[in-house]
Write a protein that holds these residues in place. Structure first.
Motif, PDB file in Angstrom:
ATOM      1  N   THR A 290      -5.886  -0.136  -6.024  1.00  0.00           N
ATOM      2  CA  THR A 290      -7.275   0.118  -5.666  1.00  0.00           C
ATOM      3  C   THR A 290      -7.303   0.938  -4.374  1.00  0.00           C
ATOM      4  OG1 THR A 290      -9.443  -0.918  -5.271  1.00  0.00           O
ATOM      5  CG2 THR A 290      -7.532  -2.054  -4.368  1.00  0.00           C
ATOM      6  N   GLN A 291      -8.161   1.924  -4.349  1.00  0.00           N
ATOM      7  CA  GLN A 291      -8.203   2.856  -3.217  1.00  0.00           C
ATOM      8  C   GLN A 291      -9.002   2.267  -2.052  1.00  0.00           C
ATOM      9  OE1 GLN A 291      -6.795   6.131  -2.921  1.00  0.00           O
ATOM     10  NE2 GLN A 291      -7.422   5.859  -0.778  1.00  0.00           N
ATOM     11  N   VAL A 292      -8.423   2.370  -0.883  1.00  0.00           N
ATOM     12  CA  VAL A 292      -9.109   2.041   0.358  1.00  0.00           C
ATOM     13  C   VAL A 292      -9.116   3.293   1.219  1.00  0.00           C
ATOM     14  CG1 VAL A 292      -9.048   0.711   2.495  1.00  0.00           C
ATOM     15  CG2 VAL A 292      -8.545  -0.407   0.308  1.00  0.00           C
TER      16      VAL A 292
ATOM     17  N   ARG B  79       0.828  -1.200   0.000  1.00  0.00           N
ATOM     18  CA  ARG B  79       0.000   0.000   0.000  1.00  0.00           C
ATOM     19  C   ARG B  79       0.859   1.245   0.000  1.00  0.00           C
ATOM     20  NH1 ARG B  79      -2.627  -0.523   6.098  1.00  0.00           N
ATOM     21  NH2 ARG B  79      -0.731   0.046   7.285  1.00  0.00           N
ATOM     22  N   GLN B  80       0.273   2.308  -0.501  1.00  0.00           N
ATOM     23  CA  GLN B  80       0.967   3.594  -0.536  1.00  0.00           C
ATOM     24  C   GLN B  80      -0.003   4.692  -0.168  1.00  0.00           C
ATOM     25  OE1 GLN B  80       2.996   4.455  -4.223  1.00  0.00           O
ATOM     26  NE2 GLN B  80       4.344   5.925  -3.204  1.00  0.00           N
ATOM     27  N   ALA B  81       0.278   5.349   0.937  1.00  0.00           N
ATOM     28  CA  ALA B  81      -0.525   6.481   1.379  1.00  0.00           C
ATOM     29  C   ALA B  81       0.051   7.759   0.780  1.00  0.00           C
ATOM     30  CB  ALA B  81      -0.521   6.554   2.901  1.00  0.00           C
ATOM     31  N   PRO B  82      -0.748   8.805   0.682  1.00  0.00           N
ATOM     32  CA  PRO B  82      -0.253  10.062   0.102  1.00  0.00           C
ATOM     33  C   PRO B  82       0.989  10.568   0.827  1.00  0.00           C
ATOM     34  CG  PRO B  82      -2.625  10.131   0.329  1.00  0.00           C
ATOM     35  CD  PRO B  82      -2.176   8.884   1.029  1.00  0.00           C
ATOM     36  N   GLY B  83       2.018  10.883   0.060  1.00  0.00           N
ATOM     37  CA  GLY B  83       3.237  11.419   0.636  1.00  0.00           C
ATOM     38  C   GLY B  83       4.140  10.403   1.290  1.00  0.00           C
ATOM     39  N   LYS B  84       3.776   9.134   1.188  1.00  0.00           N
ATOM     40  CA  LYS B  84       4.578   8.079   1.811  1.00  0.00           C
ATOM     41  C   LYS B  84       5.052   7.072   0.780  1.00  0.00           C
ATOM     42  CE  LYS B  84       2.458   8.307   6.408  1.00  0.00           C
ATOM     43  NZ  LYS B  84       1.855   7.508   7.513  1.00  0.00           N
ATOM     44  N   GLN B  85       6.053   6.298   1.171  1.00  0.00           N
ATOM     45  CA  GLN B  85       6.563   5.263   0.284  1.00  0.00           C
ATOM     46  C   GLN B  85       5.634   4.040   0.311  1.00  0.00           C
ATOM     47  OE1 GLN B  85      10.651   4.497   1.513  1.00  0.00           O
ATOM     48  NE2 GLN B  85      11.406   5.917  -0.033  1.00  0.00           N
ATOM     49  N   ARG B  86       5.701   3.269  -0.762  1.00  0.00           N
ATOM     50  CA  ARG B  86       4.942   2.040  -0.808  1.00  0.00           C
ATOM     51  C   ARG B  86       5.498   1.076   0.241  1.00  0.00           C
ATOM     52  NH1 ARG B  86       3.582  -0.524  -6.615  1.00  0.00           N
ATOM     53  NH2 ARG B  86       3.032   1.678  -6.844  1.00  0.00           N
TER      54      ARG B  86
ATOM     55  N   THR C 113      -5.846   3.934   5.344  1.00  0.00           N
ATOM     56  CA  THR C 113      -6.198   4.594   4.091  1.00  0.00           C
ATOM     57  C   THR C 113      -4.981   4.681   3.172  1.00  0.00           C
ATOM     58  OG1 THR C 113      -7.959   5.900   5.094  1.00  0.00           O
ATOM     59  CG2 THR C 113      -6.979   6.756   3.059  1.00  0.00           C
ATOM     60  N   ALA C 114      -5.146   4.167   1.959  1.00  0.00           N
ATOM     61  CA  ALA C 114      -4.036   4.128   1.007  1.00  0.00           C
ATOM     62  C   ALA C 114      -4.529   3.520  -0.300  1.00  0.00           C
ATOM     63  CB  ALA C 114      -2.878   3.294   1.554  1.00  0.00           C
ATOM     64  N   VAL C 115      -3.672   3.595  -1.312  1.00  0.00           N
ATOM     65  CA  VAL C 115      -3.889   2.800  -2.520  1.00  0.00           C
ATOM     66  C   VAL C 115      -3.208   1.454  -2.292  1.00  0.00           C
ATOM     67  CG1 VAL C 115      -3.511   2.595  -4.992  1.00  0.00           C
ATOM     68  CG2 VAL C 115      -3.989   4.840  -3.981  1.00  0.00           C
ATOM     69  N   TYR C 116      -3.948   0.399  -2.470  1.00  0.00           N
ATOM     70  CA  TYR C 116      -3.436  -0.953  -2.246  1.00  0.00           C
ATOM     71  C   TYR C 116      -3.106  -1.596  -3.602  1.00  0.00           C
ATOM     72  CZ  TYR C 116      -4.600  -0.816   2.692  1.00  0.00           C
ATOM     73  OH  TYR C 116      -4.635  -0.491   4.031  1.00  0.00           O
ATOM     74  N   TYR C 117      -1.915  -2.190  -3.664  1.00  0.00           N
ATOM     75  CA  TYR C 117      -1.432  -2.795  -4.897  1.00  0.00           C
ATOM     76  C   TYR C 117      -1.214  -4.291  -4.703  1.00  0.00           C
ATOM     77  CZ  TYR C 117      -0.389   1.997  -6.353  1.00  0.00           C
ATOM     78  OH  TYR C 117      -0.472   3.321  -6.683  1.00  0.00           O
TER      79      TYR C 117
END
Length: 119
Positions: free
Chosen positions: A113-115, A38-45, A90-94
């Protein structure tokens, strides 16, 4: 050509549950480790959970006891059950999979996919 197609995700209140599904398709010889990042805004995957072809699992400390990863080797699919969700989830999950195509091992990613977990 190999594709990872994800489904699931969405918006949920804190404490709720969601499931993420990923299917690998294409010219696949075998699928090794599958997992979710997952990758949250402003953070690394970051790693969320992985599962090997023999069912060994690995979880990030932040999700242990709340998330469960599983897979169906016959269908080349992986599923992430997420319970007791928190706003910090909360993050985009890959979806990720290490797949052998003919004789070459390659690393594949889904589209994400956004969570979103509301407080």
């Amino acid at each position: 050509q190999v594709q990872l197609v994800e489904s699931g995700g969405g918006l949920v209140q804190a404490g709720g549950s969601l499931g993420l599904f990923c299917a690998a398709s294409g010219s696949i010889s075998s699928v090794n480790t599958m997992g979710w990042y997952r990758q949250a805004p402003g953070k690394q995957r970051e790693l969320v959970a992985t599962i090997t072809s023999d069912g060994s699992t690995n979880y990030a400390d932040s999700v242990k006891g709340r998330f469960t990863i599983s897979r169906d080797n016959a269908k080349n699919t992986v599923f992430l059950q997420m319970n007791s969700l928190k706003p910090e989830d909360t993050a985009v999950y890959y979806c990720n999979a290490k797949i052998v195509v003919i004789t070459t091992l390659r690393n594949y990613w889904g589209q994400g996919t956004q969570v979103t977990v509301s407080s």
